[in-house]
Design an enzyme around this catalytic site. Sequence first.
Site, PDB file in Angstrom:
ATOM      1  N   HIS A  82      57.037  38.082 -22.378  1.00  0.00           N
ATOM      2  CA  HIS A  82      56.467  39.082 -23.278  1.00  0.00           C
ATOM      3  C   HIS A  82      55.262  39.729 -22.619  1.00  0.00           C
ATOM      4  O   HIS A  82      54.471  39.062 -21.975  1.00  0.00           O
ATOM      5  CB  HIS A  82      56.025  38.434 -24.593  1.00  0.00           C
ATOM      6  CG  HIS A  82      55.441  39.428 -25.548  1.00  0.00           C
ATOM      7  ND1 HIS A  82      56.227  40.197 -26.380  1.00  0.00           N
ATOM      8  CD2 HIS A  82      54.168  39.815 -25.761  1.00  0.00           C
ATOM      9  CE1 HIS A  82      55.453  40.994 -27.078  1.00  0.00           C
ATOM     10  NE2 HIS A  82      54.198  40.790 -26.719  1.00  0.00           N
ATOM     11  N   ASP A 161      55.316  39.611 -40.391  1.00  0.00           N
ATOM     12  CA  ASP A 161      54.467  40.183 -39.339  1.00  0.00           C
ATOM     13  C   ASP A 161      54.568  41.707 -39.363  1.00  0.00           C
ATOM     14  O   ASP A 161      53.568  42.412 -39.226  1.00  0.00           O
ATOM     15  CB  ASP A 161      54.873  39.637 -37.968  1.00  0.00           C
ATOM     16  CG  ASP A 161      54.210  40.434 -36.850  1.00  0.00           C
ATOM     17  OD1 ASP A 161      52.969  40.453 -36.813  1.00  0.00           O
ATOM     18  OD2 ASP A 161      54.922  41.074 -36.052  1.00  0.00           O
ATOM     19  N   ARG A 168      47.525  46.168 -40.898  1.00  0.00           N
ATOM     20  CA  ARG A 168      46.421  46.046 -39.929  1.00  0.00           C
ATOM     21  C   ARG A 168      46.139  47.389 -39.268  1.00  0.00           C
ATOM     22  O   ARG A 168      44.992  47.747 -39.016  1.00  0.00           O
ATOM     23  CB  ARG A 168      46.769  45.015 -38.848  1.00  0.00           C
ATOM     24  CG  ARG A 168      46.695  43.579 -39.338  1.00  0.00           C
ATOM     25  CD  ARG A 168      47.364  42.631 -38.359  1.00  0.00           C
ATOM     26  NE  ARG A 168      46.799  42.698 -37.033  1.00  0.00           N
ATOM     27  CZ  ARG A 168      47.464  42.367 -35.909  1.00  0.00           C
ATOM     28  NH1 ARG A 168      48.702  41.931 -35.977  1.00  0.00           N
ATOM     29  NH2 ARG A 168      46.871  42.462 -34.748  1.00  0.00           N
ATOM     30  N   SER A 183      50.905  37.208 -34.287  1.00  0.00           N
ATOM     31  CA  SER A 183      51.921  38.260 -34.384  1.00  0.00           C
ATOM     32  C   SER A 183      52.880  38.184 -33.185  1.00  0.00           C
ATOM     33  O   SER A 183      54.101  38.129 -33.349  1.00  0.00           O
ATOM     34  CB  SER A 183      51.205  39.626 -34.433  1.00  0.00           C
ATOM     35  OG  SER A 183      52.084  40.668 -34.182  1.00  0.00           O
ATOM     36  N   LYS A 187      57.075  36.383 -33.014  1.00  0.00           N
ATOM     37  CA  LYS A 187      58.310  37.069 -32.583  1.00  0.00           C
ATOM     38  C   LYS A 187      58.988  36.303 -31.459  1.00  0.00           C
ATOM     39  O   LYS A 187      60.213  36.207 -31.389  1.00  0.00           O
ATOM     40  CB  LYS A 187      57.987  38.503 -32.160  1.00  0.00           C
ATOM     41  CG  LYS A 187      57.746  39.386 -33.399  1.00  0.00           C
ATOM     42  CD  LYS A 187      57.304  40.775 -33.056  1.00  0.00           C
ATOM     43  CE  LYS A 187      55.876  40.791 -32.627  1.00  0.00           C
ATOM     44  NZ  LYS A 187      55.044  41.857 -33.152  1.00  0.00           N
TER      45      LYS A 187
HETATM   46  N1  URA Z   1      51.698  43.318 -30.219  1.00  0.00           N
HETATM   47  C1  URA Z   1      52.160  42.654 -31.312  1.00  0.00           C
HETATM   48  O1  URA Z   1      53.353  42.370 -31.400  1.00  0.00           O
HETATM   49  N2  URA Z   1      51.291  42.316 -32.286  1.00  0.00           N
HETATM   50  C2  URA Z   1      49.978  42.600 -32.223  1.00  0.00           C
HETATM   51  O2  URA Z   1      49.249  42.249 -33.123  1.00  0.00           O
HETATM   52  C3  URA Z   1      49.510  43.304 -31.092  1.00  0.00           C
HETATM   53  C4  URA Z   1      50.397  43.636 -30.108  1.00  0.00           C
END
Ligand code: URA
Length: 433
Positions: A82, A161, A168, A183, A187
């Site tokens: 990621h 999320d 947010r 967050s 994922k």
């Molecule tokens: N990428 C994400 O998936 N979440 C965040 O909060 C910031 C960047």
Amino acid sequence: MRMVDVIEKKKHGGILSQDEIDFVVQGYVNGEIPDYQVSAFLMAVYFKGMAKREIADLTLAFVNSGDKNDLSSIQGIKVDKHSSGGVGDKLSLVIIPLVASVGVPVAKMSGRGLGHTGGTIDKLESIEGFKTVLDKETFIENVNRHKMAIVSQSSNLTPADKKIYALRDVTATVDSIPLIASSIMSKKIASGADCIVLDVKVGSGAFMKSIAEAVELARTMVEIGKSLNKKTIAIVTDMSQPLGHEVGNANEVKEAIQILKGEGAEDETTIALTLASYMAILGGVFEDFATAYAELDRIIKSGRAVEKFKELVRIQGGNPEVIDNPNMLPQSKYHIEVRSSESGYVSAIDAEKIGLTAMLLGAGRAKKDDVIDFSAGVTMLKKVGDKVDKGDVLCILHTNSANAQEAIAICQRSYSFSTGEIKLSNYIHEIIQ
Ligand code: URA
């Protein structure tokens, strides 16, 4: 339980129990807790932070809010990667085939770009016919047979999320380390891999502007991974200027092909090889970094890595001829030269501004539903440290829009110059495991 009491507790820096965290997340997803109370809660987290255990509980609450990928029918240790987001970051396109070519299964789910940052799925869709939605059986079969598959993230992965991220975004609470870490990790955990390699970017094109902040984010995510039994390594990499020379969709695919052929820029080649080496180590193929790096470098130089990318394109329905002839990728109508108004050395390139330039040219989305132009983007001929004379071409802007004045102005403003030579940043700042 009452939401007002949870907000009050966090406002004073209290440590929330797992039940309290589940109450907030489930209540918000179910529509029982309104936006205004969750907004107040997020702001309290922003100022008071969260303890390690709370961050892990928040991550799990996000994971449990939606689907979880079951990758158990894939043989071998599944390793995911990621990136925390950057400009010109086409490394997934390089790393997936590179890691797959040493036999590590990569079952990748990726996202689309928004704002100044691009998304891997958009980049791949610039290849004619490339399918980014596969049924589950094909996805699993491709990983078992070819060691790689990439699809667009399922719409029901971590819905909590998704809903909280949108809130947010409009409540100035994006740049909170516990919130970003939970967050991102939710994922990755819902995606089902056994091990995770994180590329945490730092600099003008990244969420984290200082190395200290990026290291803190990286450590937080590694701790979440460990507490949820996923081996996790984070690599803090430089995003003080865009990666490589190309920003956009089709032109990033073109540059990814160059990297896979061993003809890529040094910054992105080094970072790609470093991330891929740690993935291959976690996947159990190599024991030490030096051996992994040398072997993956050899695979690139032998031509096997680019052949593996061609295989990925073919098995996902894309036209593999594009790999040998990248000029078949979408081409824009206009190519506008942006020239330097000064002489000297390039001292900085604001990556966020270059990302914004690409977005204005059509390569990105200002809003989630905007349609993107695959052929649009920026080719940076001059990077930090290069000597330029007044009038030299800094960048070429590719667009189908006849009116690119705003993009030209932002692109020009993204460059800074100095009279003396410039010391270049390291590409890799820290490795946390
Ligand atoms: N990428 C994400 O998936 N979440 C965040 O909060 C910031 C960047």
